[in-house]
Scaffold this active site. Structure first.
Site, PDB file in Angstrom:
ATOM      1  N   HIS A 136       0.406  -0.709   0.171  1.00 30.51           N
ATOM      2  CA  HIS A 136      -0.138   0.132  -0.069  1.00 30.51           C
ATOM      3  C   HIS A 136       1.292   0.860  -0.150  1.00 30.51           C
ATOM      4  CE1 HIS A 136      -4.083   1.556   1.102  1.00 30.51           C
ATOM      5  NE2 HIS A 136      -3.042   3.015   0.519  1.00 30.51           N
ATOM      6  N   HIS A 138       1.889   4.425  -1.322  1.00 29.59           N
ATOM      7  CA  HIS A 138       1.414   6.033  -2.477  1.00 29.59           C
ATOM      8  C   HIS A 138       2.796   7.142  -2.795  1.00 29.59           C
ATOM      9  CE1 HIS A 138      -2.443   7.312  -0.658  1.00 29.59           C
ATOM     10  NE2 HIS A 138      -2.346   5.858  -0.179  1.00 29.59           N
ATOM     11  N   LYS A 219      -6.818   0.312  -8.985  1.00 29.39           N
ATOM     12  CA  LYS A 219      -6.812   0.458  -7.566  1.00 29.39           C
ATOM     13  C   LYS A 219      -8.232   1.160  -7.647  1.00 29.39           C
ATOM     14  CE  LYS A 219      -7.132   1.676  -2.805  1.00 29.39           C
ATOM     15  NZ  LYS A 219      -6.248   3.254  -2.858  1.00 29.39           N
ATOM     16  N   HIS A 221     -10.448   3.802  -5.590  1.00 40.70           N
ATOM     17  CA  HIS A 221     -10.476   5.069  -4.530  1.00 40.70           C
ATOM     18  C   HIS A 221     -12.144   5.653  -3.992  1.00 40.70           C
ATOM     19  CE1 HIS A 221      -8.841   7.716  -1.438  1.00 40.70           C
ATOM     20  NE2 HIS A 221      -7.997   6.468  -1.495  1.00 40.70           N
ATOM     21  N   HIS A 248     -10.414   0.983  -1.958  1.00 36.02           N
ATOM     22  CA  HIS A 248     -10.702   1.261  -0.652  1.00 36.02           C
ATOM     23  C   HIS A 248     -11.725   2.615  -1.478  1.00 36.02           C
ATOM     24  CE1 HIS A 248      -9.435   5.619   1.996  1.00 36.02           C
ATOM     25  NE2 HIS A 248     -11.001   5.736   1.589  1.00 36.02           N
ATOM     26  N   HIS A 274      -6.932  -0.512   4.119  1.00 36.14           N
ATOM     27  CA  HIS A 274      -6.911   0.153   5.893  1.00 36.14           C
ATOM     28  C   HIS A 274      -8.305  -0.971   5.991  1.00 36.14           C
ATOM     29  CE1 HIS A 274      -7.718   2.934   3.221  1.00 36.14           C
ATOM     30  NE2 HIS A 274      -7.184   3.500   2.552  1.00 36.14           N
ATOM     31  N   HIS A 322      -6.380  14.134   2.024  1.00 31.73           N
ATOM     32  CA  HIS A 322      -7.954  14.172   1.560  1.00 31.73           C
ATOM     33  C   HIS A 322      -8.101  15.319   0.598  1.00 31.73           C
ATOM     34  CE1 HIS A 322      -7.678   9.634   1.548  1.00 31.73           C
ATOM     35  NE2 HIS A 322      -7.517   9.395   2.498  1.00 31.73           N
ATOM     36  N   ASP A 362       0.893   2.634   3.650  1.00 31.78           N
ATOM     37  CA  ASP A 362      -0.208   3.992   3.308  1.00 31.78           C
ATOM     38  C   ASP A 362       1.308   4.847   3.390  1.00 31.78           C
ATOM     39  OD1 ASP A 362      -2.137   5.068   2.676  1.00 31.78           O
ATOM     40  OD2 ASP A 362      -3.562   5.179   4.324  1.00 31.78           O
TER      41      ASP A 362
END
Length: 569
Positions: A136, A138, A219, A221, A248, A274, A322, A362
């Site tokens: 995971h 980024h 992915k 999200h 996610h 998560h 976010h 993450d």
């Protein structure tokens, strides 16, 4: 004639043997050696006056006749399949044997031939694990790779294009252009890498294009819109092209609730990120999805383990990652809906039960890329202290618990993402991605990291000193991380469709590229020591979590091991 020595003297010379016990760093976790492949009296050890010398423990065998390139002597292997003492032989960057090294002309039971072309790494008194896998990531900055490597992670899977706003929030490398550039950037990075395309689309064409361009997975999200239509379309493409889907889910429940997401998945394999929900997902009950047989549930390390600081730090992290505005009440409410002490506490216990199967970072998007292995064993320690021994463990050791937790950061992410034939465990035929730890520093600071058979990272003293050990001693990159040694030691994972399209040649890649495989047939039952399927429910008013009718709760940790005792911060 044989010479008897005490168990203590033997351990000090050749490392612990069957029945010896070791504490992992400053945790309450006790490991016991289950088996020793050594032939007593015929052990091999390098050094002046030691065994690996011409005509003694070193044979005349050339490499062309089977001598290994490297032997790791007397290492204590810790893997999901066992805790054993053995020598490990490496050839052509792969593990070729686990057993007894030496000279078959002078020693008994030799399965690993040491010759004039063999290098020696002393594993005596050290723990050997497979390189960690962080699934995971980024990819916000390339400096993450060095930080991860310094912690014992040798494989990184995720998405991103650098510090773009989309990457700060989501693990997606969107589109063929960005996937190509990231694959080219991977050429200079000394870890195995794979990139996820953006899976948020309701029709297949753009998703198929990304997989053909080199994405090793897709992915979904919520920040890009994880609707039932997008879930169905993404999984349909994944089933057709054999790549994993990571998800996610929809925190705000705008497009449906957790039951709608489960319905849209339709029993197909999916890796839920998560899964507790603080990192994102249906509020307040995404955690219940860990009871589905087709779901491969993971945690990220911001909530590992639950401590007195966990809740306080999450709000600010979430607002930044976010792209939320603290001046907008709805944005603040969105963030607060994800942070629940009850589900975070339950997450600790679900990991200990083996119901959550994977732990990842993450990275820079609420998680810390250099703390995956640390947080994993902090969680194991906390559960030992709060819950006592597991039923599978004895009063002498915590072997089952230790193996359960090492599986979360090695073999299970490898199985989930179709790369387990190359990485994820210490088994013959696999890439020699290996980490040596001094027991007192296990989980916090590796002594040596081997990547594809070459040393890429090590604790090293002053380069101007007369010997390697004078301070300051700290982790530094080694020769395997430089020049053209890097490419053959590292793998880049692509889809089979990208390999068929000759993407490595088109992009001018020199690294070894491997197609992911069997991602659609893996279910939770395949995940090692972490395949429990409890019936989980969440009280919508109190957020209390129940598994098979039993309330799951625990207190936050006030103090943790593997922390300030080791880090001068």
């Amino acid at each position: 004639m044989p010479y008897r020595i005490s168990r203590q003297a033997y351990a000090e010379t050749y490392g612990p043997t069957t029945g010896d016990r070791i504490r992992l760093a400053d945790t309450e976790l006790i490991l016991e050696v289950e088996k020793d492949y050594t032939v007593y009296g015929d052990e091999v050890k390098f050094g002046g006056g030691k065994v690996i010398r011409d005509g003694m423990g070193q044979a005349q065998t050339p490499r062309s006749e089977g001598a290994v390139d490297t032997v790791i002597t007397n290492a204590l292997i810790l893997d999901w399949w066992g805790i054993v003492k053995a020598d490990v032989g490496l050839r052509d960057g792969r593990i070729v044997a686990i057993g007894k090294a030496g000279n078959p002309d002078t020693q008994e039971g030799v399965t690993i031939v040491v010759g004039p072309g063999t290098e020696a790494i002393a594993g005596e008194g050290q723990i050997l694990t497979a390189g960690g896998i962080d699934s995971h990531i980024h990819f916000i900055c390339p400096q993450q790779i060095e930080t991860a490597l310094a912690s014992g992670v040798t494989t990184m899977l995720g998405g991103g294009t650098g510090p773009a706003t989309g990457t700060n929030a989501t693990t997606c490398t969107p589109g063929a252009f960005h996937i190509g550039r990231m694959l080219q950037a991977a050429e200079g990075l000394p870890v195995n890498l794979g990139f996820f395309g953006k899976g948020n689309a309701s029709t297949p064409e753009a998703l198929e294009e990304q997989v053909r361009a080199g994405a090793c997975g897709l992915k979904l999200h919520e920040d890009w819109g994880t609707t039932p239509a997008a879930i169905d379309a993404c999984l349909s493409v994944a089933d057709q092209m054999d790549v994993q889907v990571c998800i996610h889910t929809d925190t705000l429940n705008e497009a449906g609730f957790v039951e709608d997401t489960i319905a849209a998945i339709k029993g197909r394999t999916i890796h839920t990120f998560h899964t507790e929900g603080a990192g994102g997902g249906h509020a307040p009950d995404i955690i219940k999805i860990c009871g589905e047989a087709n779901v491969l549930p993971s945690s990220t390390n911001p909530t590992r383990p639950y401590t007195r600081n966990t809740l306080e730090e999450h709000l600010d992290m979430l607002m930044v990652c976010h792209h939320l505005d603290p001046k907008i009440p709805e944005d603040v409410a969105f963030a607060e809906s994800r942070i629940r002490r009850e589900t975070i506490a339950a997450e600790d216990i679900l990991h200990d039960l083996g119901a959550f199967s994977i732990i990842a970072s993450d990275s820079q998007a609420m998680g810390r890329v250099g703390e995956v292995i640390t947080r994993t064993f902090q969680t194991a320690h906390k559960m030992k202290v709060q819950r006592g021994a597991l039923p599978e463990d004895s009063s002498r050791n915590d072997n089952h618990r230790i193996k359960r937790y090492i599986a979360k950061v090695t073999i299970n992410p490898a199985l989930a993402h179709g790369i387990s034939r190359d990485v994820g465990s210490i088994e013959t035929g696999k890439l020699a991605d290996l980490v040596l730890w001094k027991p007192g520093f296990f989980g916090i600071r590796p002594e040596l990291v081997i990547k594809g058979g070459s040393i890429v990272w090590a604790q090293m003293g002053d380069a101007n000193a007369s010997i390697p050990t004078p301070g300051p001693v700290h982790g530094r990159p080694m020769f395997g991380a430089f020049g053209k040694a890097l490419a053959p030691s590292c793998l880049t994972f692509l889809s089979a469709a990208a390999m068929d399209a000759d993407i490595p040649k088109h992009l001018g890649l020199e690294r070894t590229c491997r197609a992911v495989s069997d991602t659609r047939s893996v279910g939770k039952s395949a995940l090692k020591l972490n395949s429990a399927l409890p019936n989980v429910s969440v009280d919508p008013q109190t957020y209390e979590v129940f598994a098979d009718g039993e309330l799951l709760t625990c207190e936050p940790a006030e103090v943790l091991p593997l922390a300030q005792r080791y880090l001068l911060l």
